[in-house]
Each structure stands twice: as structure tokens, then as C-alpha cells.
Design a protein around this motif. Structure first.
Motif, PDB file in Angstrom:
ATOM      1  N   HIS A  29    -149.349  19.626  -2.918  1.00 36.80           N
ATOM      2  CA  HIS A  29    -148.939  19.462  -4.329  1.00 36.80           C
ATOM      3  C   HIS A  29    -147.413  19.545  -4.428  1.00 36.80           C
ATOM      4  N   HIS A  58    -140.688  25.303  -6.743  1.00 37.87           N
ATOM      5  CA  HIS A  58    -141.254  25.720  -8.038  1.00 37.87           C
ATOM      6  C   HIS A  58    -142.515  26.580  -7.908  1.00 37.87           C
ATOM      7  N   ASP A  59    -143.365  26.269  -6.935  1.00 42.94           N
ATOM      8  CA  ASP A  59    -144.608  27.030  -6.790  1.00 42.94           C
ATOM      9  C   ASP A  59    -144.582  27.953  -5.570  1.00 42.94           C
ATOM     10  N   ASP A 136    -144.435  17.910 -12.355  1.00 45.53           N
ATOM     11  CA  ASP A 136    -145.542  18.820 -12.041  1.00 45.53           C
ATOM     12  C   ASP A 136    -146.845  18.333 -12.683  1.00 45.53           C
ATOM     13  N   ARG A 142    -152.678  14.235  -9.824  1.00 48.96           N
ATOM     14  CA  ARG A 142    -153.125  14.635 -11.173  1.00 48.96           C
ATOM     15  C   ARG A 142    -154.027  13.542 -11.734  1.00 48.96           C
TER      16      ARG A 142
HETATM   17 FE   LIG Z   1    -146.876  23.011  -9.581  1.00 46.34          FE
END
Ligand SMILES: [Fe+2]
Ligand SMILES: [Fe+2]
Length: 203
Positions: A29, A58-59, A136, A142
Motif C-alpha cells: 500500500h 505516512h503509515d 492514500d 482502492r
Molecule cells: Fe495509508
């Protein structure tokens, strides 16, 4: 060090940090968000390296345990409200930003802000943070009914895409009976108010 070489090294370090802290699935991801954010940066004339950097990180803290989030937030004096006490994983953005600062020496405020704000949004967030927020939500894996429309919109108008993505995130939470974070509501108000004067001029 030359600016490009510095960015290049920090991107490699960010990639290594994400890979070391994340499952295969979430690392995948992360890579897709980095590519999507990089693409949006090129389209909207933002700094691609710095946008990718925020995306790679970010994650990075996303797979920590709930107690860990609260412990680190306490140790690093990060703001913790009632929503974060209820759902500590809301802190994964702010904690990842601190990891970036402490472990990789990232001191670029726009990059740190983008990482911090990627979960709930933040009123006043800059273009780099908007690009990450949207990337994101639209990375290639997604899959939800409006995602194609959002992908097209994101390349045309980042602000409009972020507004749409945030509206959808809020509606999605409400449908599932989950509380909406006050920062998300404030961000939506800000995005809507921020756009109004320009739309008035255009009409
Ligand atoms: Fe994310
Ligand atoms: Fe996240």
C-alpha cells in the motif's frame, strides 16, 4: 550535500524504515501511495521527492500496538484528545512524523505536516499534505464506487478531490456509526470555505 543526493538518500532511508516496520501488505500500500502521490506532485507542479518522502513514511507507525501509540505520544508530548484515547491508532500519523524526525532527521515541516495530517486532515493543510491525503484514498488497489471519479478529479483539481475524499470519509464513518474526528469536520469546513471565494470569482 547536493540537494538531489540528499533527497535520494533520505528516500532510500524512508523506504527501508517503512519496509522494516510494515507487513508485506501494508508496505505494498505504501509503495502504491508513493507512486500515486509522486504522480499527483508532477501533475500539480509540487516537489515530487518531498511528496514521495511523505508518502513513504505516512503509515510507517501503522502497525504499532495501541499501548505503544499512547506511550510514545506521552513520551514525545504529542497532543492526545479523547478520540485518540478511544482509538489510539489515530495517532499513527503524528507518531510516524516523529519517527521521521527522530530516526531519519526529516525537518521539512511540509513533509511532517502531511504525514501528521493524513488520517483526519487538518485545517490549513498545504498542497503536499492534500496530495498525500488524496493519494492514500485513490491508490490503485482502492476499490469503491466513486474511486474512478476521484482519480480523474485528483489530476484536475487537488483541492476539489481532497474535499470530495474527506466528505466520503466522513459519510463512511457516519454510516458505520463511528464518531467523526473533530479535525475532519473542521478540515471539511476549511476546504469548503477556502474554495468559495475563488468559485465566486469564476462564476
Ligand atoms: Fe495509508
Ligand atoms: Fe494511515
Amino acid at each position: 550535500m547536493e540537494e538531489y543526493a540528499k533527497t535520494h538518500t533520505v528516500l532510500e532511508n524512508a523506504n527501508a524504515l517503512a519496509r522494516s516496520r510494515l507487513s508485506e501488505k501494508r508496505y505494498g500500500h505504501t509503495m502504491r501511495v508513493a507512486d500515486t502521490a509522486g504522480d499527483l506532485a508532477r501533475v500539480h507542479s509540487l516537489d515530487e521527492g518531498r511528496t514521495r518522502l511523505a508518502a513513504l513514511l505516512h503509515d510507517a507507525a501503522r502497525e504499532s500496538r495501541p499501548e505503544e501509540f499512547l506511550e510514545l505520544a506521552d513520551e514525545w508530548r504529542l497532543p492526545v484528545g479523547e478520540p485518540e484515547r478511544q482509538s489510539p491508532k489515530l495517532l499513527h500519523g503524528p507518531v510516524a512524523a516523529e519517527l521521521a524526525r527522530r530516526q531519519l532527521g526529516v525537518d521539512d515541516e511540509e513533509v511532517l505536516e502531511a504525514i501528521r495530517a493524513h488520517t483526519t486532515g487538518k485545517p490549513g493543510m498545504g498542497p503536499l499534505a492534500l496530495a498525500l491525503y488524496v493519494a492514500d484514498k485513490i491508490e490503485p488497489a482502492r476499490d469503491y464506487p466513486s474511486v474512478e471519479r476521484l482519480r480523474t478529479l485528483a489530476r484536475q483539481d487537488l483541492h476539489a478531490a481532497a474535499t470530495e475524499a474527506l466528505r466520503r470519509a466522513i459519510a463512511h464513518n457516519e454510516e458505520r456509526g463511528k464518531d467523526v474526528h473533530p479535525a475532519s469536520l473542521e478540515t471539511l469546513d476549511w476546504l469548503e470555505a477556502d474554495r468559495t471565494p475563488q468559485e465566486r470569482v469564476e462564476q
